[in-house]
Design an enzyme around this catalytic site. Structure first.
Site, mmCIF file in Angstrom:
data_model
loop_
_atom_site.group_PDB
_atom_site.id
_atom_site.type_symbol
_atom_site.label_atom_id
_atom_site.label_comp_id
_atom_site.label_asym_id
_atom_site.label_seq_id
_atom_site.Cartn_x
_atom_site.Cartn_y
_atom_site.Cartn_z
ATOM 1 N N LEU A 100 0.898 -1.417 -0.053
ATOM 2 C CA LEU A 100 -0.060 0.126 -0.537
ATOM 3 C C LEU A 100 0.552 1.358 -0.040
ATOM 4 O O LEU A 100 1.822 1.267 0.905
ATOM 5 C CB LEU A 100 -0.925 0.028 1.015
ATOM 6 C CG LEU A 100 -2.017 -0.921 1.257
ATOM 7 C CD1 LEU A 100 -2.660 -1.166 3.000
ATOM 8 C CD2 LEU A 100 -2.972 -0.074 0.447
ATOM 9 N N ASP A 101 0.750 2.631 -1.077
ATOM 10 C CA ASP A 101 1.400 3.582 -0.550
ATOM 11 C C ASP A 101 1.183 4.068 0.806
ATOM 12 O O ASP A 101 0.309 4.264 2.086
ATOM 13 C CB ASP A 101 1.004 4.555 -1.921
ATOM 14 C CG ASP A 101 1.080 3.943 -3.235
ATOM 15 O OD1 ASP A 101 2.187 2.926 -3.267
ATOM 16 O OD2 ASP A 101 0.185 4.237 -4.473
ATOM 17 N N PRO A 102 2.200 4.357 1.165
ATOM 18 C CA PRO A 102 2.447 5.679 2.533
ATOM 19 C C PRO A 102 1.072 5.702 2.883
ATOM 20 O O PRO A 102 0.737 6.442 4.161
ATOM 21 C CB PRO A 102 3.599 6.987 2.293
ATOM 22 C CG PRO A 102 4.538 5.741 1.090
ATOM 23 C CD PRO A 102 3.309 5.109 0.519
ATOM 24 N N LYS A 103 0.443 7.130 1.963
ATOM 25 C CA LYS A 103 -0.633 7.744 2.302
ATOM 26 C C LYS A 103 -2.059 6.820 2.034
ATOM 27 O O LYS A 103 -2.840 7.310 3.393
ATOM 28 C CB LYS A 103 -1.027 8.598 1.278
ATOM 29 C CG LYS A 103 0.129 9.961 1.117
ATOM 30 C CD LYS A 103 -0.134 10.940 3.549
ATOM 31 C CE LYS A 103 0.870 11.723 3.299
ATOM 32 N NZ LYS A 103 0.828 12.510 4.472
ATOM 33 N N VAL A 104 -1.508 5.251 2.109
ATOM 34 C CA VAL A 104 -2.795 4.959 2.248
ATOM 35 C C VAL A 104 -3.206 3.601 2.917
ATOM 36 O O VAL A 104 -2.051 3.986 3.855
ATOM 37 C CB VAL A 104 -3.112 4.020 0.090
ATOM 38 C CG1 VAL A 104 -4.077 3.212 0.225
ATOM 39 C CG2 VAL A 104 -2.596 4.829 -0.570
#
Length: 487
Positions: A100-104
């Site tokens: 998962l991307d950092p902001k997700v």
């Protein structure tokens, strides 16, 4: 909590039975749920007092065969979160079900130690997301236009990973199975939608494509994963703080109930697979990589197709391996011999169950003949083999031509060598004849090692390696002496 305690206390095991079972298994946990609806090949087997129900494992085994459905926080990367989990639980290995991307935020399945063997299967499983999209302007058609655009972007789509992603930006095809619009505000240029998609789909790219379709441009404002493979956010989702607190409670209060609540057995990831129940006596053979044969089969699920992925399980509900079915349900019901499934990924530790192969009447007879010199060391027929054994014994592991050839072969090695020498004298030497001789040598070599067991093969390779290393050491020593002499 009361329910989980009760489940741990109860004895969930498939027992040997003469007739049909009357027990209701709707409330049984994990892979044993509704086991009475499985098709029965036989109810007779010898239970072995080894292994245990996944919920009754001792804490060390429970953690090392566990998975955590983690609610990933915003900002740290998936790899950072998994590394923190490894440090908190003091585990040897950890893995996750898909980056998962950092902001997700949202579901990140963290696999611990033994369960990391399931990471690959979970990374390829379907995912579901809830996304907040920000449009760059009002759209004239409002909510109806947005819905139409969302419906257009279903099925197979071309996608190129965003610039922000740490992967090669190749054009790829990804499938969007379904999408729903939850909310839309045209004045604030915001929309919230849910999407069910294939693993590896970029929702960020999907939002850009939506903006292009609507003609106003758009980008992804916020994203949350609500399902990853077999686990969703309603299925025991825990935070990093929950895991930290559970470990603290165990270290300081010796209370393991919290750790057992945040960690789930790895079998919880396999509940969507079709099941094949294996006899206790065949479990360790499968752990060593053997194919599951018909005699080791107890129960199987309806609707299994050839080459379908299935889970092989014990009578206590433990997962042994993920296998590839070699027979359909119809064949399993009617056949009395053959290969049921071959192992794709072994999950269970070796020797958790005792070895039970080579103890049948035929295997014992074969051992006697080998020790008496009536079979060669690989169990193949020779000139001293009794005629009854040659006619009655069928080697299912060897190719048919090879076994037939071995049974009928009565020519002595000297005769073969003499025949070869005569042929070489008669025929002029040519590249073709050399190739034929090479092929004969290869065939002989292959036949010599045919039928050997895994232990014998490993021993042969070890001796060969030692011989090679010894030769290299002698060679290097000789070279060193030569160089010293030249100096």
């Amino acid at each position: 909590m009361a329910v989980s305690v009760t489940k741990e206390e109860m004895d969930y095991t498939i027992k040997p039975e003469a007739g049909a079972s009357n027990i209701s298994t709707e409330d049984w946990p994990l892979l044993l749920k509704n086991y009475d609806k499985l098709m029965v090949r036989t109810g007779h087997f010898t239970p072995i007092p080894a292994g245990c129900s996944p919920l009754k494992r001792d804490l060390k085994s429970y953690i090392s065969s566990g998975v955590i459905n983690l609610d990933k926080p915003s900002n740290p990367s998936s790899h950072e979160v998994v590394a923190w989990m490894k440090r908190i639980l003091r585990a040897e290995k950890t893995g996750h079900s898909g980056t998962l991307d950092p902001k997700v935020t949202g579901c990140l399945i963290v696999c611990i130690d033994r369960a990391t063997r399931l990471v690959k299967s979970q990374q390829g499983a379907g995912k579901e997301y809830v996304c907040v999209i920000r449009l760059h302007d009002k759209i004239p058609g409002g909510e109806a236009q947005f819905k139409r655009a969302l419906e257009t972007l279903t099925g197979a789509l071309f996608q190129r990973p965003p610039l922000i992603s740490a992967v090669k930006r190749q054009l790829r095809i990804r499938t969007i199975h379904e999408s729903k619009l939850y909310e839309f505000d045209n004045d604030r240029h915001l929309g919230v939608f849910w999407v069910s998609c294939e693993a590896g789909t970029y929702i960020r790219t999907l939002c850009v494509h939506l903006g292009l379709l609507l003609g106003v441009g758009a980008h992804m404002q916020e994203l949350r994963r609500v399902r990853s493979g077999a686990m969703d956010e309603n299925n025991g989702l825990v935070t990093l703080h929950d895991v930290l607190d559970a470990q603290w409670m165990y270290d300081n209060q010796r209370d393991e109930s919290y750790l057992r609540r945040v960690i789930q057995p790895l079998e919880s990831l396999l509940t969507t697979y079709k099941r094949i129940v294996v006899k206790d006596s065949a479990v360790n053979a499968v752990c060593y990589g053997a194919k599951l044969m018909i005699p080791g089969l107890l129960r199987f699920e309806a609707g299994i197709e050839v080459n379908e992925e299935v889970v092989l399980m014990t009578t206590k509900g433990e997962a042994i391996a993920i296998g590839i079915a070699q027979m359909s349900t119809v064949e399993l019901s009617t056949c009395d011999h053959g290969v049921v499934a071959k192992v794709k990924r072994c999950i269970m530790e070796r020797d958790l169950y005792p070895r039970r192969w080579g103890l049948g009447p035929v295997a014992l007879e074969k051992k006697k003949l080998k020790s008496a010199g009536k079979l060669d060391k690989y169990g193949r027929a020779n000139e001293d083999t009794p005629a009854k054994w040659k006619t009655e014994y069928k080697d299912y592991s060897a190719p048919e031509e090879a076994s037939a050839h071995a049974a009928s072969e009565s020519t002595a090695k000297e005769d073969v060598a003499a025949a070869l020498t005569t042929e070489q004298d008669e025929a002029p030497s040519s590249p073709q004849s050399k190739m034929d001789v090479d092929e004969t040598k290869e065939e002989k070599k292959r036949k010599r090692h045919e039928g050997e067991t895994a232990e014998e093969r490993a021993e042969r390779k070890r001796k060969k390696k030692e011989k090679k290393e010894k030769k290299e050491r002698r060679k290097s020593k000789q070279e060193k002496e030569d160089s010293d002499d030249s100096d």
